[in-house]
Design an enzyme around this catalytic site. Sequence first.
Site, PDB file in Angstrom:
ATOM      1  CE  LYS A  23     -14.386  -5.251  -1.178  1.00 52.69           C
ATOM      2  NZ  LYS A  23     -15.179  -5.097  -2.409  1.00 52.69           N
ATOM      3  CB  SER A  55     -14.402  -0.743  -3.575  1.00 45.42           C
ATOM      4  OG  SER A  55     -15.086  -1.886  -3.097  1.00 45.42           O
ATOM      5  N   GLY A  56     -13.852  -3.045  -6.046  1.00 45.52           N
ATOM      6  CA  GLY A  56     -12.989  -4.158  -6.396  1.00 45.52           C
ATOM      7  C   GLY A  56     -13.746  -5.472  -6.481  1.00 45.52           C
ATOM      8  CB  THR A  57     -12.981  -8.563  -8.100  1.00 41.29           C
ATOM      9  OG1 THR A  57     -13.193  -7.685  -9.210  1.00 41.29           O
ATOM     10  CG2 THR A  57     -13.672  -9.884  -8.364  1.00 41.29           C
ATOM     11  CB  VAL A  58     -15.103 -10.213  -2.992  1.00 44.96           C
ATOM     12  CG1 VAL A  58     -14.819 -10.966  -1.686  1.00 44.96           C
ATOM     13  CG2 VAL A  58     -15.339  -8.745  -2.714  1.00 44.96           C
ATOM     14  CG  ASP A  96     -21.643   1.893  -1.965  1.00 51.34           C
ATOM     15  OD1 ASP A  96     -22.800   2.213  -2.292  1.00 51.34           O
ATOM     16  OD2 ASP A  96     -20.935   1.122  -2.626  1.00 51.34           O
ATOM     17  N   GLY A 103     -17.978 -11.987  -5.466  1.00 51.30           N
ATOM     18  CA  GLY A 103     -18.609 -10.672  -5.486  1.00 51.30           C
ATOM     19  C   GLY A 103     -17.800  -9.692  -6.307  1.00 51.30           C
ATOM     20  NE  ARG A 104     -16.417  -8.712 -11.654  1.00 55.40           N
ATOM     21  CZ  ARG A 104     -15.173  -8.696 -12.118  1.00 55.40           C
ATOM     22  NH1 ARG A 104     -14.578  -7.539 -12.364  1.00 55.40           N
ATOM     23  NH2 ARG A 104     -14.529  -9.818 -12.340  1.00 55.40           N
ATOM     24  N   GLY A 105     -17.797  -5.261  -7.146  1.00 48.95           N
ATOM     25  CA  GLY A 105     -18.414  -3.956  -6.930  1.00 48.95           C
ATOM     26  C   GLY A 105     -17.512  -2.844  -7.408  1.00 48.95           C
TER      27      GLY A 105
END
Length: 799
Positions: free
Chosen positions: A545, A528-531, A637, A524-526
């Site tokens: 994360k 606030s950062g990458t998971v 969010d 995942g990526r958003g």
Amino acid sequence: MMRETFLLFLLFCSLIESSASKNTIKDHLQRGSSLSVDDSSDVIRSPDNTYTCGFYGFQSNAYWFAIWFTNSKERTAVWTANRNTPVNGRGSKMTFRRNGAMVLTDVDGMVVWETNTTSTDVDRAVLLNTGNLVLQNQKGQILWQSFDYPTDTLLPSQTLTKRKSLISALRRGSFEPGYFVLSYNSINVLILTYDSPETTVLYWPSPDPGFNVWSYGRTSYNSSRIAFFDDFGVFRSSDRWQFNASDMGFGIRRRLTMDYDGNLRIYSLNDSTGLWSISWQAIAQPCNVLGICGRNGICDNGVLQSECSCPPHHQQTNPTDVSQGCTPTFNTTCSNSTKFGFLEMPNTDYYGFDLNSIDAFLPTSFDACKDMCLRNCRCIAFSYRLTGEGLCFIKNALFNGFRSPNFPGSIYLKVPVDMETSESVSVLTSSNATCVEVVTVMLGSPSMYEPSETKVKWVYLYSFAIAIGVAEAFVMLLGWWLFYRKNALLTSLEEGYRMVSSQFRGFTYQELVKATQNFKVEIGRGGSGTVYKGILEDERVVAVKRLGDVSEGGEFWAEVSTIGKINHMNLVRMWGFCSHKRYKLLVYEYVENLSLAHRLFSTTFLQWKERFKVAVGIAKGLAYLHHECLEWVIHCDVKPENILLDESFEAKIADFGLAKLTQRGGQNSEFTRIRGTKGYMAPEWASNLPITAKVDVYSYGVVVLEMARGIRLSNIVVQEGEEEETELMRFLRVAKTKLQGEEMESWIEEIIDSRLGGLFSMKQAAKLVEIGVSCVEEDRNKRPTMDSVVHDLIDCESE
């Protein structure tokens, strides 16, 4: 020239007057007026400026109506109205209503606290020089006072009576009531007790409930039960207990506080520095405070300070709160298939909870004491000490643990045999309550223990004696080295006594690099950062994360430790964190079924039953964050990508609390930049209004409407001859007319996701749409709270 000078003078005076009036501090509160949490200068001061009364906040969105010392460096609070229920940092008020009651309301108008003065002729609220907040009538008579409702502090001139008590805070930096209490008991004596949900125990002036009051200079014959702390620094009680501050004299500001660690102390304020110093305390030895380390915990008076630790094969219940004690890592249930033995903990004891309290002081052999514990399924340990004759105490619970080199006995912890260590020379095991078996663990070779039919092999005896001598010398040297090197001591005892937790903890950067195979699998990526997906050494699958721009140092630790304590079935569990140079990482549980976005906007869409279940789960999770956490959390969010689904399609909200890490500029600051995702952001973000929990309510409304429609409502729709608008805006235009009309049922059938083929509950669908529409009201005051949403959905859940 004279005229111009005069005009400038008038302008200057008006500016001074305007500034002075703007910054005037109230000396009282009249009926019909109020104090607001939004204005930090909206307070009441005592005439001599010693005390201030107003809203007090030391957590990001939790505020208390409190009284504090004006000039103390840390704004030390001495009284709080809403000790158990903090209010929101935006929109909350303390109002002196015209009916005579002072009422504290939260941002949604809910009454949190109020005085019982509606039937009186109370006229004004005044904060006296004593720190007492009073409600007076026009004659100056006191009709209500904060002194009648103490929290953890007694001020000079304030009395403590049989109907009052001082209750400690739960932990440092908290107003929440704890477990340590100063109060009068039934025989008129002032005592300190540990009063938790699990046990109540007296620990001062003596841990013996039947202590001789005369031997402590007390009397139980005076039933007035009143204590008084004066301005000179002297405390007097009706039971003849008296003590003095070490700096006795007038002119020093003092307080008597029941501290979170169970000690009662007088503090004196240094006016020049604003710092407090201890001028008297009830208990010199911290480990004499019973219950301080919680169930199974051990208080150890170390070289540098007293500490709480756990017995072997136990772990801390809460790594951030030692008072919650330790939890065994093994099954303590007594059964025919389980064999038990004992681990010795030298110089250690647990006070109380003796199963053999009647005959505990009768002389007992060590073997008989062991047998008693093995034959009793309720026994979890026994204490044995030699004080001339052997004394045996078998325990059904382990509270009030302490370790001291001067204690002449040991605790023997009952554990399954496979947890026994090789250091035990003799291990007793039990397969049931009546059979006892002795298992011997040998030291050295078997031949040392074989009987000789001819003569003793002296070479073995000499060798054994030399080996013992060398071992003793080595132990003495090792003990000296450990005594002066505390870090080495902790390391050497790591296997037996360290506080290990499988819950929230700190990870090293190397651990997470290894777990994620150098951040190989991105899931995942958003914003606030990458998971990344990872597997820990204990084989737990986790999501790691890696954050972008976050707060540094101690603030990061403070925030993630708060988030780590949040636990709810509809929130993704945080297992720990890592702060390594510029890297800030969070470790979460891994949730199997991906996100709601994957299961809603794709061919593998959710059926109606799962959708409604997810809607309820999201509502419960947000309600917990908004209404039940001590430090409230606004998500900021909420969107389908941040709703994860487990194997049973239970909703789990992810990324809660990250707004605190990425947006906070100071303790009371508002968000410094817009956080959220276009299409799910409430209008107040763009209007520059204060951000409250209602932004999450708006986002929730968009999400549930998308679940009903089965499409993204943030998509732009352009019709011929019309301006651009989103699917959401077009939907709301129609919804506000259809929901009130007779054609609502047919309209609901039209708008619900056609992929469901009509397989849905009409009642649930109508309720979900109705709630979604109410949640996305432009006026945030018209939006419901998440608590009320949960109640409305649960009423339809069984459909």
